[in-house]
Design a protein around this motif. Structure first.
Motif, PDB file in Angstrom:
ATOM      1  N   ARG A 109       0.835  -1.207   0.000  1.00  0.00           N
ATOM      2  CA  ARG A 109       0.000   0.000   0.000  1.00  0.00           C
ATOM      3  C   ARG A 109       0.866   1.251   0.000  1.00  0.00           C
ATOM      4  N   GLN A 153       2.011   1.731  -3.532  1.00  0.00           N
ATOM      5  CA  GLN A 153       0.919   2.247  -4.369  1.00  0.00           C
ATOM      6  C   GLN A 153       0.742   3.747  -4.152  1.00  0.00           C
ATOM      7  N   LYS A 154       0.735   4.174  -2.902  1.00  0.00           N
ATOM      8  CA  LYS A 154       0.559   5.590  -2.596  1.00  0.00           C
ATOM      9  C   LYS A 154       1.728   6.424  -3.117  1.00  0.00           C
TER      10      LYS A 154
END
Length: 83
Positions: free
Chosen positions: A15, A18-19
């Motif tokens: 995550r 992804q960010k």
């Protein structure tokens, strides 16, 4: 049991990646002039589609319909100084 049948876990590291990619894309779009800072801010607002004038509070058990409420501030009479 196969791996894909097992429980799913949230991968914090994935995550974060992804960010970071999303932030990089946003920066590149800003630098190229594809989007303005104000447009980007609106795009990234988590509650941008929330309507304060009509919010479903709960669903009636009798009718199954939603009970709505407004969270907009009501204006007082002109000259009142409540704010």
């Amino acid at each position: 049991m196969r791996d894909e049948d097992g429980p799913k876990y949230f991968d914090f590291e994935e995550r974060q990646r992804q960010k970071a990619r999303a932030r990089q894309r946003d920066e590149e779009r800003l630098e190229r002039g594809k989007i303005s800072p104000a447009e980007l801010q609106r795009e990234n607002m988590p509650f941008r589609k929330l309507r304060r004038d009509r919010v479903a509070i709960y669903r009636s058990k009798k009718t199954g319909e939603f009970v709505w409420m407004s969270f907009e501030r009501k204006r007082g009479p002109e000259g009142s100084n409540e704010d």
